[in-house]
Design a protein around this motif. Structure first.
Motif, PDB file in Angstrom:
ATOM      1  N   ASP A 158       0.901  -1.327  -0.083  1.00 50.22           N
ATOM      2  CA  ASP A 158      -0.008   0.095  -0.104  1.00 50.22           C
ATOM      3  C   ASP A 158       0.987   1.404  -0.006  1.00 50.22           C
ATOM      4  OD1 ASP A 158      -2.216  -1.511  -0.094  1.00 50.22           O
ATOM      5  OD2 ASP A 158      -2.880  -1.160   2.194  1.00 50.22           O
ATOM      6  N   GLY A 159       0.596   2.183  -0.828  1.00 46.56           N
ATOM      7  CA  GLY A 159       1.174   3.342  -0.924  1.00 46.56           C
ATOM      8  C   GLY A 159       2.598   3.399  -1.618  1.00 46.56           C
ATOM      9  N   ASP A 160       3.214   2.255  -2.073  1.00 48.49           N
ATOM     10  CA  ASP A 160       4.557   2.331  -2.597  1.00 48.49           C
ATOM     11  C   ASP A 160       4.565   2.198  -3.944  1.00 48.49           C
ATOM     12  OD1 ASP A 160       5.719   1.664  -0.004  1.00 48.49           O
ATOM     13  OD2 ASP A 160       6.366  -0.563  -0.523  1.00 48.49           O
ATOM     14  N   PHE A 161       5.431   2.907  -4.551  1.00 42.56           N
ATOM     15  CA  PHE A 161       5.616   3.064  -5.973  1.00 42.56           C
ATOM     16  C   PHE A 161       7.214   2.960  -6.381  1.00 42.56           C
ATOM     17  CE2 PHE A 161       5.702   7.355  -4.002  1.00 42.56           C
ATOM     18  CZ  PHE A 161       6.861   7.898  -4.968  1.00 42.56           C
ATOM     19  N   ASP A 162       7.256   2.969  -7.420  1.00 39.65           N
ATOM     20  CA  ASP A 162       8.564   2.873  -8.209  1.00 39.65           C
ATOM     21  C   ASP A 162       8.848   3.714  -9.507  1.00 39.65           C
ATOM     22  OD1 ASP A 162      11.403   2.062  -8.082  1.00 39.65           O
ATOM     23  OD2 ASP A 162      11.227   0.139  -8.874  1.00 39.65           O
ATOM     24  N   LEU A 163      10.227   4.322  -9.619  1.00 40.37           N
ATOM     25  CA  LEU A 163      10.312   5.110 -10.840  1.00 40.37           C
ATOM     26  C   LEU A 163      11.396   4.609 -11.447  1.00 40.37           C
ATOM     27  CD1 LEU A 163       9.874   8.549  -9.046  1.00 40.37           C
ATOM     28  CD2 LEU A 163       8.509   7.523 -10.848  1.00 40.37           C
ATOM     29  N   ALA A 164      11.508   4.904 -12.665  1.00 35.15           N
ATOM     30  CA  ALA A 164      12.694   4.575 -13.727  1.00 35.15           C
ATOM     31  C   ALA A 164      12.674   5.668 -14.610  1.00 35.15           C
ATOM     32  CB  ALA A 164      12.708   3.439 -14.238  1.00 35.15           C
ATOM     33  N   GLY A 165      13.923   6.315 -15.030  1.00 32.36           N
ATOM     34  CA  GLY A 165      13.871   7.309 -15.987  1.00 32.36           C
ATOM     35  C   GLY A 165      15.043   6.983 -17.222  1.00 32.36           C
ATOM     36  N   PHE A 166      14.372   7.410 -18.460  1.00 27.03           N
ATOM     37  CA  PHE A 166      14.964   7.150 -19.535  1.00 27.03           C
ATOM     38  C   PHE A 166      15.515   8.294 -20.521  1.00 27.03           C
ATOM     39  CE2 PHE A 166      12.264   3.904 -18.425  1.00 27.03           C
ATOM     40  CZ  PHE A 166      13.005   2.457 -18.475  1.00 27.03           C
ATOM     41  N   ALA A 167      16.757   8.627 -20.585  1.00 23.04           N
ATOM     42  CA  ALA A 167      16.960  10.004 -21.496  1.00 23.04           C
ATOM     43  C   ALA A 167      17.951   9.663 -22.572  1.00 23.04           C
ATOM     44  CB  ALA A 167      17.908  10.835 -20.422  1.00 23.04           C
ATOM     45  N   VAL A 168      17.556  10.419 -23.492  1.00 26.31           N
ATOM     46  CA  VAL A 168      18.435  10.284 -24.877  1.00 26.31           C
ATOM     47  C   VAL A 168      18.830  11.687 -25.244  1.00 26.31           C
ATOM     48  CG1 VAL A 168      18.217   9.820 -27.268  1.00 26.31           C
ATOM     49  CG2 VAL A 168      17.182   8.434 -25.934  1.00 26.31           C
ATOM     50  N   GLY A 169      20.023  11.862 -25.536  1.00 25.95           N
ATOM     51  CA  GLY A 169      20.807  13.107 -25.882  1.00 25.95           C
ATOM     52  C   GLY A 169      21.813  12.854 -27.136  1.00 25.95           C
ATOM     53  N   ALA A 170      22.388  13.954 -27.662  1.00 24.35           N
ATOM     54  CA  ALA A 170      23.016  13.886 -28.796  1.00 24.35           C
ATOM     55  C   ALA A 170      24.197  14.832 -29.013  1.00 24.35           C
ATOM     56  CB  ALA A 170      22.012  13.975 -30.270  1.00 24.35           C
ATOM     57  N   MET A 171      25.223  14.451 -29.704  1.00 20.94           N
ATOM     58  CA  MET A 171      26.314  15.367 -29.987  1.00 20.94           C
ATOM     59  C   MET A 171      26.483  15.392 -31.323  1.00 20.94           C
ATOM     60  SD  MET A 171      27.907  12.658 -28.862  1.00 20.94           S
ATOM     61  CE  MET A 171      28.182  12.682 -27.244  1.00 20.94           C
ATOM     62  N   GLU A 172      27.315  16.404 -32.074  1.00 21.73           N
ATOM     63  CA  GLU A 172      27.677  16.161 -33.396  1.00 21.73           C
ATOM     64  C   GLU A 172      28.842  14.897 -33.233  1.00 21.73           C
ATOM     65  OE1 GLU A 172      26.336  16.907 -35.939  1.00 21.73           O
ATOM     66  OE2 GLU A 172      25.094  18.584 -35.496  1.00 21.73           O
ATOM     67  N   ARG A 173      29.113  14.362 -34.342  1.00 14.55           N
ATOM     68  CA  ARG A 173      30.136  13.434 -34.363  1.00 14.55           C
ATOM     69  C   ARG A 173      31.639  13.762 -34.219  1.00 14.55           C
ATOM     70  NH1 ARG A 173      29.025   8.567 -36.519  1.00 14.55           N
ATOM     71  NH2 ARG A 173      27.398   9.218 -37.488  1.00 14.55           N
ATOM     72  N   GLY A 174      32.152  13.388 -33.435  1.00 16.89           N
ATOM     73  CA  GLY A 174      33.583  14.080 -33.262  1.00 16.89           C
ATOM     74  C   GLY A 174      33.567  14.888 -31.845  1.00 16.89           C
ATOM     75  N   ALA A 175      32.365  15.033 -31.272  1.00 18.03           N
ATOM     76  CA  ALA A 175      32.357  15.795 -29.947  1.00 18.03           C
ATOM     77  C   ALA A 175      32.271  15.279 -28.892  1.00 18.03           C
ATOM     78  CB  ALA A 175      31.440  16.896 -30.136  1.00 18.03           C
ATOM     79  N   THR A 176      32.433  13.812 -28.972  1.00 13.27           N
ATOM     80  CA  THR A 176      32.214  12.867 -27.526  1.00 13.27           C
ATOM     81  C   THR A 176      33.419  13.252 -26.279  1.00 13.27           C
ATOM     82  OG1 THR A 176      31.537  11.116 -29.040  1.00 13.27           O
ATOM     83  CG2 THR A 176      31.986  10.751 -26.897  1.00 13.27           C
ATOM     84  N   LEU A 177      32.732  13.342 -25.160  1.00 10.58           N
ATOM     85  CA  LEU A 177      33.784  13.375 -24.369  1.00 10.58           C
ATOM     86  C   LEU A 177      33.631  12.062 -23.503  1.00 10.58           C
ATOM     87  CD1 LEU A 177      32.827  16.991 -22.759  1.00 10.58           C
ATOM     88  CD2 LEU A 177      34.700  16.456 -24.008  1.00 10.58           C
ATOM     89  N   PRO A 178      34.929  11.927 -22.738  1.00  8.75           N
ATOM     90  CA  PRO A 178      36.088  12.627 -22.473  1.00  8.75           C
ATOM     91  C   PRO A 178      37.033  12.592 -23.726  1.00  8.75           C
ATOM     92  CG  PRO A 178      36.245  10.596 -21.202  1.00  8.75           C
ATOM     93  CD  PRO A 178      34.912  10.690 -21.807  1.00  8.75           C
ATOM     94  N   ASP A 179      37.744  13.956 -23.741  1.00  9.86           N
ATOM     95  CA  ASP A 179      38.552  13.874 -24.922  1.00  9.86           C
ATOM     96  C   ASP A 179      39.737  15.049 -24.636  1.00  9.86           C
ATOM     97  OD1 ASP A 179      39.342  13.631 -27.498  1.00  9.86           O
ATOM     98  OD2 ASP A 179      38.653  15.559 -27.898  1.00  9.86           O
ATOM     99  N   GLY A 180      40.958  14.528 -24.712  1.00 10.27           N
ATOM    100  CA  GLY A 180      42.064  15.258 -24.627  1.00 10.27           C
ATOM    101  C   GLY A 180      42.605  15.372 -23.195  1.00 10.27           C
ATOM    102  N   VAL A 181      42.060  14.663 -22.289  1.00 15.19           N
ATOM    103  CA  VAL A 181      42.617  14.804 -21.026  1.00 15.19           C
ATOM    104  C   VAL A 181      44.043  14.679 -20.789  1.00 15.19           C
ATOM    105  CG1 VAL A 181      42.574  13.953 -18.724  1.00 15.19           C
ATOM    106  CG2 VAL A 181      40.267  13.913 -19.963  1.00 15.19           C
ATOM    107  N   ALA A 182      44.723  15.831 -20.292  1.00 13.88           N
ATOM    108  CA  ALA A 182      46.299  15.692 -20.202  1.00 13.88           C
ATOM    109  C   ALA A 182      46.662  15.954 -18.866  1.00 13.88           C
ATOM    110  CB  ALA A 182      46.719  16.936 -21.058  1.00 13.88           C
ATOM    111  N   VAL A 183      48.097  15.445 -18.524  1.00 19.61           N
ATOM    112  CA  VAL A 183      48.571  15.828 -17.092  1.00 19.61           C
ATOM    113  C   VAL A 183      48.734  17.266 -16.919  1.00 19.61           C
ATOM    114  CG1 VAL A 183      50.893  15.596 -15.849  1.00 19.61           C
ATOM    115  CG2 VAL A 183      49.796  13.680 -17.222  1.00 19.61           C
ATOM    116  N   GLY A 184      48.420  17.801 -15.752  1.00 20.75           N
ATOM    117  CA  GLY A 184      48.321  19.301 -15.802  1.00 20.75           C
ATOM    118  C   GLY A 184      46.984  19.775 -15.768  1.00 20.75           C
TER     119      GLY A 184
END
Length: 353
Positions: A158-184
């Motif tokens: 009684d009174g219990d419920f559950d939730l789940a979420g689903f999200a879709v996003g986009a970026m232009e090809r080649g813009a994916t992160l992480p990218d270029g992480v460097a010491v410093g």
């Protein structure tokens, strides 16, 4: 002949007799349509009510997009919402747990679907929850494009419920992160709005040890303890998207289960690590109370909770000041917490406690 005769007082079973109210479900859809409509954005092609939701990527402004998908729940924070009856912000948590993950890949969240399951549909409660989901979508520029409300008698107490979420996003090809992480590279930490949505099995255990009820005066802030612990997860989407588009952001880590200790290494190249100065920011009162009540070690705190930082960015050292200023202008509280090193793992100096 007589056995097949239809009578006017037909006592056949209905779906309502089994505990499922289709009319309530329809009423809920009508109730939440205005909230969903407020989340509309370029690319949305259809409203609620169809068998599927349509989205036009070209209409959203993409030419050669890569899609990113994420799904999550809000963990046992849900238990506090159910027990206190305070359900108006738990939907924000649901959205945040998904869209804050998408942004770490460099993606702009485009649309969101929710799954809400309960034993018996309480119309006002369900509407509050889904309006919270819509608010989270609105704050992150994401369309609430569809969802499922499942009334399942016998599956939930009684009174219990559950939730789940689903999200879709986009970026232009080649813009994916992480990218270029460097010491410093410099680490910028963005302040959290409390515990967010992980570690709540431990939170509930700590509250049990404290002997306080959800309705007790909160020992570390205004209002009740339950309300304070239900503070919604911060949405970092719009501010960090602005930083990514300005340039110089190499990686983002959403600080959830596993804390700083586990989540930051996920976005580093093999062989690299980070040094973090724990004196660079102030531990928020909720974490001081949790650690003191639980007699928790600093190491346990740092690998369980966000410890006051809900998102960490690795940015180019020569652009760190400009990116920090941009994030501050977008409403974030920014701390310069350390740097990327050539030694793998997370090394801490100073102390939060």
């Amino acid at each position: 002949m007589g056995c097949c005769q239809m009578t006017s007082d037909n006592n056949g079973l209905t779906y309502a007799d089994a505990g499922v109210d289709i009319d309530a479900g329809n009423a809920l859809v009508e109730r939440i349509k205005p909230a969903a409509k407020r989340t509309a954005r370029p690319g949305v092609m259809s409203g609620l009510g169809g068998f599927g939701a349509l989205f036009d990527l070209k209409g959203a402004g993409y030419t050669d997009p890569v899609l990113v998908a994420a799904t999550d729940g809000v963990g046992t924070k849900l238990r506090i919402a159910i027990d206190t009856g305070v359900v108006d912000t738990i939907g924000i948590d649901l959205v945040a747990m998904c869209v804050n993950d998408l942004i770490c890949q460099g993606a702009e969240p485009l649309f969101f679907l929710d799954y809400f399951a309960t034993g018996k549909l309480e119309l006002d409660q369900a509407a509050q929850i889904i309006q919270g989901i819509a608010k989270g979508c609105e704050l992150s520029g994401c369309a609430l494009i569809g969802g499922e409300t499942a009334e399942m008698p016998g599956m939930y107490h009684d009174g219990d419920f559950d939730l789940a979420g689903f999200a879709v996003g986009a970026m232009e090809r080649g813009a994916t992160l992480p990218d270029g992480v460097a010491v410093g590279d410099v680490l910028l930490g963005l302040a959290s709005d409390g515990v967010h949505s992980n570690g709540y099995s431990l939170v509930r255990k700590v509250v049990e040890v404290s002997g306080l009820g959800w309705d007790a005066d909160c020992p570390f802030s205004d209002g009740t303890l339950g309300e304070a612990l239900l503070a919604p997860t911060r949405l970092y989407v719009k501010s960090t998207l602005a930083a990514i588009r300005a340039g110089g952001v190499h990686a983002l880590a959403h600080i959830t289960g596993g804390g700083l200790t586990e989540n930051i290494p996920r976005v580093l190249p093999d062989g690299m690590g980070v040094e973090i100065d724990l004196n660079a920011w102030e531990l928020p009162p909720v974490f001081k109370w949790l650690t003191a009540t639980a007699k928790m070690s600093e190491a346990e705190l740092l690998k369980t909770f966000n410890s006051g930082l809900g998102m960490v960015l690795a940015v180019s050292a020569d652009q760190a000041d400009a990116i920090a200023a941009l994030l501050e202008a977008e409403g974030e509280t920014v701390s310069r917490i350390g740097q990327v090193t050539a030694n793998s793992g997370v090394t801490y100096s100073g102390s939060l406690l």
